[in-house]
Scaffold this motif. Structure first.
Motif, PDB file in Angstrom:
ATOM      1  N   GLN A   1       0.823  -1.201   0.000  1.00  0.00           N
ATOM      2  CA  GLN A   1       0.000   0.000   0.000  1.00  0.00           C
ATOM      3  C   GLN A   1       0.863   1.261   0.000  1.00  0.00           C
ATOM      4  OE1 GLN A   1      -3.418   0.055  -0.284  1.00  0.00           O
ATOM      5  NE2 GLN A   1      -3.109   2.244  -0.579  1.00  0.00           N
ATOM      6  N   HIS A   2       1.938   1.270   0.768  1.00  0.00           N
ATOM      7  CA  HIS A   2       2.859   2.415   0.764  1.00  0.00           C
ATOM      8  C   HIS A   2       3.454   2.622  -0.626  1.00  0.00           C
ATOM      9  CE1 HIS A   2       3.077   3.868   4.873  1.00  0.00           C
ATOM     10  NE2 HIS A   2       3.112   2.619   5.322  1.00  0.00           N
ATOM     11  N   TYR A   3       3.807   1.537  -1.283  1.00  0.00           N
ATOM     12  CA  TYR A   3       4.369   1.627  -2.633  1.00  0.00           C
ATOM     13  C   TYR A   3       3.346   2.205  -3.613  1.00  0.00           C
ATOM     14  CZ  TYR A   3       5.742  -0.079  -7.276  1.00  0.00           C
ATOM     15  OH  TYR A   3       6.041  -0.172  -8.614  1.00  0.00           O
ATOM     16  N   LEU A   4       2.128   1.680  -3.574  1.00  0.00           N
ATOM     17  CA  LEU A   4       1.084   2.162  -4.496  1.00  0.00           C
ATOM     18  C   LEU A   4       0.762   3.636  -4.244  1.00  0.00           C
ATOM     19  CD1 LEU A   4      -1.365  -0.890  -4.526  1.00  0.00           C
ATOM     20  CD2 LEU A   4       0.198  -0.174  -6.347  1.00  0.00           C
ATOM     21  N   LYS A   5       0.742   4.018  -2.983  1.00  0.00           N
ATOM     22  CA  LYS A   5       0.463   5.421  -2.654  1.00  0.00           C
ATOM     23  C   LYS A   5       1.552   6.326  -3.214  1.00  0.00           C
ATOM     24  CE  LYS A   5      -0.420   8.491   1.293  1.00  0.00           C
ATOM     25  NZ  LYS A   5      -0.501   8.573   2.779  1.00  0.00           N
ATOM     26  N   SER A   6       2.810   5.881  -3.142  1.00  0.00           N
ATOM     27  CA  SER A   6       3.933   6.712  -3.593  1.00  0.00           C
ATOM     28  C   SER A   6       3.919   6.925  -5.102  1.00  0.00           C
ATOM     29  CB  SER A   6       5.260   6.080  -3.179  1.00  0.00           C
ATOM     30  OG  SER A   6       5.580   4.991  -4.015  1.00  0.00           O
ATOM     31  N   ILE A   7       3.305   6.003  -5.853  1.00  0.00           N
ATOM     32  CA  ILE A   7       3.256   6.143  -7.317  1.00  0.00           C
ATOM     33  C   ILE A   7       1.844   6.523  -7.798  1.00  0.00           C
ATOM     34  CG2 ILE A   7       5.198   4.578  -7.707  1.00  0.00           C
ATOM     35  CD1 ILE A   7       3.137   2.397  -8.408  1.00  0.00           C
ATOM     36  N   ASN A   8       0.987   6.941  -6.865  1.00  0.00           N
ATOM     37  CA  ASN A   8      -0.365   7.397  -7.201  1.00  0.00           C
ATOM     38  C   ASN A   8      -1.181   6.331  -7.942  1.00  0.00           C
ATOM     39  OD1 ASN A   8       0.058  10.059  -6.124  1.00  0.00           O
ATOM     40  ND2 ASN A   8       1.244  10.537  -7.975  1.00  0.00           N
ATOM     41  N   ARG A   9      -1.089   5.084  -7.463  1.00  0.00           N
ATOM     42  CA  ARG A   9      -1.870   4.013  -8.079  1.00  0.00           C
ATOM     43  C   ARG A   9      -2.745   3.302  -7.050  1.00  0.00           C
ATOM     44  NH1 ARG A   9      -0.900   2.362 -13.244  1.00  0.00           N
ATOM     45  NH2 ARG A   9      -3.013   1.585 -12.901  1.00  0.00           N
ATOM     46  N   THR A  10      -3.342   4.061  -6.158  1.00  0.00           N
ATOM     47  CA  THR A  10      -4.243   3.454  -5.181  1.00  0.00           C
ATOM     48  C   THR A  10      -5.571   3.044  -5.800  1.00  0.00           C
ATOM     49  OG1 THR A  10      -4.943   5.678  -4.535  1.00  0.00           O
ATOM     50  CG2 THR A  10      -3.238   4.637  -3.198  1.00  0.00           C
ATOM     51  N   ASP A  11      -5.734   3.306  -7.117  1.00  0.00           N
ATOM     52  CA  ASP A  11      -6.926   2.859  -7.826  1.00  0.00           C
ATOM     53  C   ASP A  11      -6.899   1.360  -8.101  1.00  0.00           C
ATOM     54  OD1 ASP A  11      -4.682   3.603  -9.579  1.00  0.00           O
ATOM     55  OD2 ASP A  11      -5.991   2.964 -11.220  1.00  0.00           O
ATOM     56  N   ILE A  12      -5.751   0.736  -7.926  1.00  0.00           N
ATOM     57  CA  ILE A  12      -5.596  -0.681  -8.250  1.00  0.00           C
ATOM     58  C   ILE A  12      -6.196  -1.551  -7.146  1.00  0.00           C
ATOM     59  CG2 ILE A  12      -3.873  -2.526  -8.581  1.00  0.00           C
ATOM     60  CD1 ILE A  12      -2.050  -0.407  -9.798  1.00  0.00           C
ATOM     61  N   GLY A  13      -6.843  -2.642  -7.536  1.00  0.00           N
ATOM     62  CA  GLY A  13      -7.343  -3.634  -6.595  1.00  0.00           C
ATOM     63  C   GLY A  13      -6.476  -4.878  -6.621  1.00  0.00           C
ATOM     64  N   LEU A  14      -6.143  -5.398  -5.443  1.00  0.00           N
ATOM     65  CA  LEU A  14      -5.274  -6.568  -5.355  1.00  0.00           C
ATOM     66  C   LEU A  14      -5.800  -7.563  -4.339  1.00  0.00           C
ATOM     67  CD1 LEU A  14      -1.789  -4.786  -5.147  1.00  0.00           C
ATOM     68  CD2 LEU A  14      -2.751  -5.914  -7.170  1.00  0.00           C
ATOM     69  N   ASP A  15      -5.680  -8.845  -4.684  1.00  0.00           N
ATOM     70  CA  ASP A  15      -5.917  -9.904  -3.717  1.00  0.00           C
ATOM     71  C   ASP A  15      -4.598 -10.643  -3.501  1.00  0.00           C
ATOM     72  OD1 ASP A  15      -7.744 -11.784  -2.146  1.00  0.00           O
ATOM     73  OD2 ASP A  15      -6.695 -13.156  -3.508  1.00  0.00           O
ATOM     74  N   ILE A  16      -4.265 -10.908  -2.235  1.00  0.00           N
ATOM     75  CA  ILE A  16      -2.971 -11.502  -1.893  1.00  0.00           C
ATOM     76  C   ILE A  16      -3.181 -12.826  -1.167  1.00  0.00           C
ATOM     77  CG2 ILE A  16      -0.896 -11.224  -0.479  1.00  0.00           C
ATOM     78  CD1 ILE A  16      -1.143  -8.194  -0.937  1.00  0.00           C
ATOM     79  N   GLU A  17      -2.422 -13.820  -1.605  1.00  0.00           N
ATOM     80  CA  GLU A  17      -2.257 -15.059  -0.844  1.00  0.00           C
ATOM     81  C   GLU A  17      -0.818 -15.106  -0.352  1.00  0.00           C
ATOM     82  OE1 GLU A  17      -3.211 -18.685  -2.810  1.00  0.00           O
ATOM     83  OE2 GLU A  17      -5.117 -17.936  -3.614  1.00  0.00           O
ATOM     84  N   LEU A  18      -0.630 -15.365   0.928  1.00  0.00           N
ATOM     85  CA  LEU A  18       0.705 -15.483   1.502  1.00  0.00           C
ATOM     86  C   LEU A  18       0.926 -16.916   1.956  1.00  0.00           C
ATOM     87  CD1 LEU A  18       3.369 -14.470   2.726  1.00  0.00           C
ATOM     88  CD2 LEU A  18       2.073 -13.706   4.739  1.00  0.00           C
ATOM     89  N   HIS A  19       1.977 -17.527   1.443  1.00  0.00           N
ATOM     90  CA  HIS A  19       2.294 -18.914   1.800  1.00  0.00           C
ATOM     91  C   HIS A  19       3.647 -18.938   2.513  1.00  0.00           C
ATOM     92  CE1 HIS A  19      -1.142 -20.403  -0.465  1.00  0.00           C
ATOM     93  NE2 HIS A  19      -0.799 -19.555  -1.420  1.00  0.00           N
TER      94      HIS A  19
END
Length: 329
Positions: free
Chosen positions: A89-107
């Motif tokens: 989220q910090h990365y997306l905010k820094s490049i002004n792409r908070t419009d993107i939707g993401l689903d994450i799986e962590l293994h």
């Protein structure tokens, strides 16, 4: 540290343009931080273990975590409280792409609280995944400030000695935190690492709190000499110099008390041909450098036998230094 990270992220990244879609599966490696004498300034990546992230683009802005495996229910699915999603989220905010939707799986493919950079591996895998999905071809090191945000959430301190080698691969020196200055170091190609993780609990926050805040000048001089000797040994391809430089008189004497039979295990490893022996990060994992794979395997076998004899389970890994860092699976 907080302001410095923000300043760096503002200055080094430009927003990728265009749409984004699809999914990606990324692996990021475990790391050994401190490397005995280099508290908070040295670390290297290994080939195994590591963590994996599967990231999918969705049609709704925002980040969700749909699945976490291998954590025994210890990690939050709440995207506002998980190091992977928070750093992304910090990365997306820094490049002004908070419009993107993401689903994450962590293994989780590595133990939590092992001293092997478990939170770092997860965070780096997530950041490398979104960077790759967006077609951002800048140096992966530009992700370091965001990865440090994840470390700050995980253990209360935004140190880079795990996330930097996990991101960049290889052996890494953090010359300075303010300003952030990270250098990739050479290393002998035939250097092997034997790692044993005893099944005991040493939380990173608590392991940091017991470290001495004030030290004597003569101890500082000894430590500086050892760090300089280790870095020199890496550049000179001198394994003997590496071995005799890996001594810590500041942190190890305190943290070793949290690891059962630490000094007995060190004695066994050195008798079997280890170049050096010490604590990985805040522990409880321990590691030894060796000149060959066979010696590394003998050491892990002997240490695991010893731990079994005192009713402690363990995991073991043998690896060269991983120069690749994260990769797409």
């Amino acid at each position: 540290m907080e302001n410095k990270i923000e300043n760096l992220t503002d200055s080094v990244l430009a927003p990728p343009s265009g749409g984004v879609g699809g999914s990606i599966h990324v692996f990021a490696p475990a790391t050994v931080a401190n490397v005995v004498c280099g508290f908070d300034v040295l670390g290297f990546a290994v080939n195994e273990p590591g963590d994996e992230v599967i990231m999918r683009v969705t049609g709704k802005p925002g980040i969700t975590i749909s699945k976490i495996t291998g954590d025994n229910g210890r990690l939050p699915l709440d995207a506002a409280k998980n190091t992977v999603s928070v750093s992304v989220q910090h990365y997306l905010k820094s490049i002004n792409r908070t419009d993107i939707g993401l689903d994450i799986e962590l293994h989780k493919k590595m133990p939590i609280g092992s001293g092997l950079g478990s939170s770092s591996a997860s965070t780096v895998a997530g950041l490398f995944a979104i960077k790759t999905l967006l077609g951002d071809d800048t140096d992966p090191a530009t992700l370091l400030p965001f990865a440090m945000k994840g470390e700050e959430m995980a253990c209360g301190h935004g140190h880079a000695d795990n996330v930097a080698p996990a991101l960049m691969g290889g052996f890494v020196l953090i010359r300075s935190y303010e300003p952030l200055d990270v250098i990739r170091l050479p290393h002998p190609k035939d250097l092997y690492c034997a790692i044993v993780f005893p099944d005991v609990d040493v939380p990173t926050r608590e392991a940091r709190q017991i470290i001495r805040k004030n030290i004597q000048m003569k101890d500082a001089v000894t430590q500086w000499g050892n760090i300089a000797g280790l870095v020199s040994g890496l550049f000179m391809n001198d394994i003997n110099l590496i071995g005799r430089s890996m001594k810590d008189i500041l942190v190890e004497p305190v943290r070793s008390m949290l690891i059962p039979d630490f000094y007995q295990m060190r004695e066994m490893a050195m008798e079997l041909g280890a170049v050096s022996f010490g604590i990985s990060g805040s522990g409880p994992s321990v590691f030894a450098f060796t000149r060959d794979e066979e010696t590394a395997k003998r050491i892990t076998h002997k240490l695991q036998q010893h731990l079994t004899g005192i009713s402690i389970g363990s995991n073991a890994y043998v690896s060269t230094i991983n120069d690749k860092g994260p990769r797409v699976l």
